[in-house]
Design a protein around this motif. Structure first.
Motif, mmCIF file in Angstrom:
data_model
loop_
_atom_site.group_PDB
_atom_site.id
_atom_site.type_symbol
_atom_site.label_atom_id
_atom_site.label_comp_id
_atom_site.label_asym_id
_atom_site.label_seq_id
_atom_site.Cartn_x
_atom_site.Cartn_y
_atom_site.Cartn_z
ATOM 1 N N GLY A 156 0.825 -1.206 0.000
ATOM 2 C CA GLY A 156 0.000 0.000 0.000
ATOM 3 C C GLY A 156 0.858 1.254 0.000
ATOM 4 N N LYS A 157 1.871 1.258 0.865
ATOM 5 C CA LYS A 157 2.790 2.390 0.935
ATOM 6 C C LYS A 157 3.614 2.495 -0.342
ATOM 7 N N LYS A 159 2.726 1.642 -3.279
ATOM 8 C CA LYS A 159 1.866 2.159 -4.349
ATOM 9 C C LYS A 159 1.816 3.689 -4.296
ATOM 10 N N GLU A 160 1.673 4.232 -3.088
ATOM 11 C CA GLU A 160 1.647 5.689 -2.931
ATOM 12 C C GLU A 160 2.972 6.314 -3.371
ATOM 13 N N LEU A 161 4.059 5.720 -2.909
ATOM 14 C CA LEU A 161 5.390 6.238 -3.235
ATOM 15 C C LEU A 161 5.685 6.100 -4.723
ATOM 16 N N SER A 162 5.216 5.004 -5.311
ATOM 17 C CA SER A 162 5.434 4.772 -6.742
ATOM 18 C C SER A 162 4.723 5.821 -7.584
ATOM 19 N N GLU A 163 3.514 6.184 -7.190
ATOM 20 C CA GLU A 163 2.752 7.193 -7.929
ATOM 21 C C GLU A 163 3.483 8.536 -7.944
ATOM 22 N N VAL A 164 4.054 8.891 -6.797
ATOM 23 C CA VAL A 164 4.803 10.149 -6.715
ATOM 24 C C VAL A 164 6.084 10.077 -7.552
ATOM 25 N N THR A 201 4.070 16.709 -0.390
ATOM 26 C CA THR A 201 3.724 15.317 -0.688
ATOM 27 C C THR A 201 4.816 14.367 -0.217
ATOM 28 N N LYS A 204 4.856 14.100 3.581
ATOM 29 C CA LYS A 204 3.715 13.336 4.088
ATOM 30 C C LYS A 204 3.899 11.844 3.845
ATOM 31 N N LEU A 205 4.341 11.466 2.653
ATOM 32 C CA LEU A 205 4.516 10.049 2.318
ATOM 33 C C LEU A 205 5.708 9.428 3.028
#
Length: 207
Positions: A156-157, A159-164, A201, A204-205
């Motif tokens: 999950g984490k 995925k967030e980091l990958s998007e950024v 961003t 936060k991530l």
């Protein structure tokens, strides 16, 4: 960079004020010599400072030409390639959701970590490089967060980091590989300035 922008802004303001004073005086057929001399002096001093700063920057970039060239190559060629490989490893891990692929992210991070440490060392050592501290956040906080999430298997984490990361990757493509060292310096500064748009961003991530 803020100081230079302020100086340039004051210079433009002084020029506009001087022109305004001259125009108003032409209608009134009366020129305030004392005020005009002060404004002209301010304009002349600021122009001198701006010209001196330009020539000083040109001298510095010329003196440290090899260092700028090496840092530019490392950032926009070597680092870009390694970060792209990391992005591919993240895509594969998220598609398969397997431990083997997550380990691939950790492995890719080892190469990225080595290259980024070199980038940070080279960039920090360059004279006249005006950065915003974003490079420390990008290299010292964001990438370690990716490695930490990969080792923990936190998809999950990741995925967030990958998007950024995939939003940041295009910034590496915006270089033009100019011949002039001064332009190389400007493009490197621009890269890290654009990273500042992701400051909140990344922070936060990376918590």
């Amino acid at each position: 960079m803020k100081g230079k922008s302020l100086l340039l802004g004051l210079f433009v303001l002084a020029v506009v004020w001087l022109l305004y004073d001259l125009i108003c005086s032409s209608f009134q057929k009366k020129f305030h010599w004392k005020r005009g001399k002060v404004l002209l002096g301010v304009v002349a001093v600021m122009a001198l400072l701006i010209v001196a700063d330009f020539f000083y920057n040109s001298y510095v970039t010329s003196k440290y030409n090899d260092s700028y060239q090496e840092a530019y190559q490392n950032l926009f060629v070597t680092e870009k390639e390694e970060v792209q490989k990391l992005g591919d490893a993240l895509d594969l891990a998220l598609e398969s959701s397997g431990e083997e692929q997550t380990a691939g992210v950790v492995q890719a991070m080892e190469s990225v970590d080595k290259v980024c440490k070199q980038s940070l060392e080279e960039i920090s050592g360059l004279p006249q490089m005006e950065l915003l501290g974003t490079e420390n956040l990008y290299y010292g906080v964001f990438f370690p967060a990716i490695e930490r999430a990969a080792k923990q298997g936190d998809l999950g984490k990741l995925k967030e980091l990958s998007e950024v990361l995939h939003q940041i990757l295009p910034l590496y493509e915006e270089y033009t590989n100019p011949e002039d060292t001064y332009d190389k310096k400007r493009e490197m500064q621009l890269f890290y300035s654009k990273l500042a748009n992701y400051r909140d961003t990344l922070e936060k991530l990376s918590e």
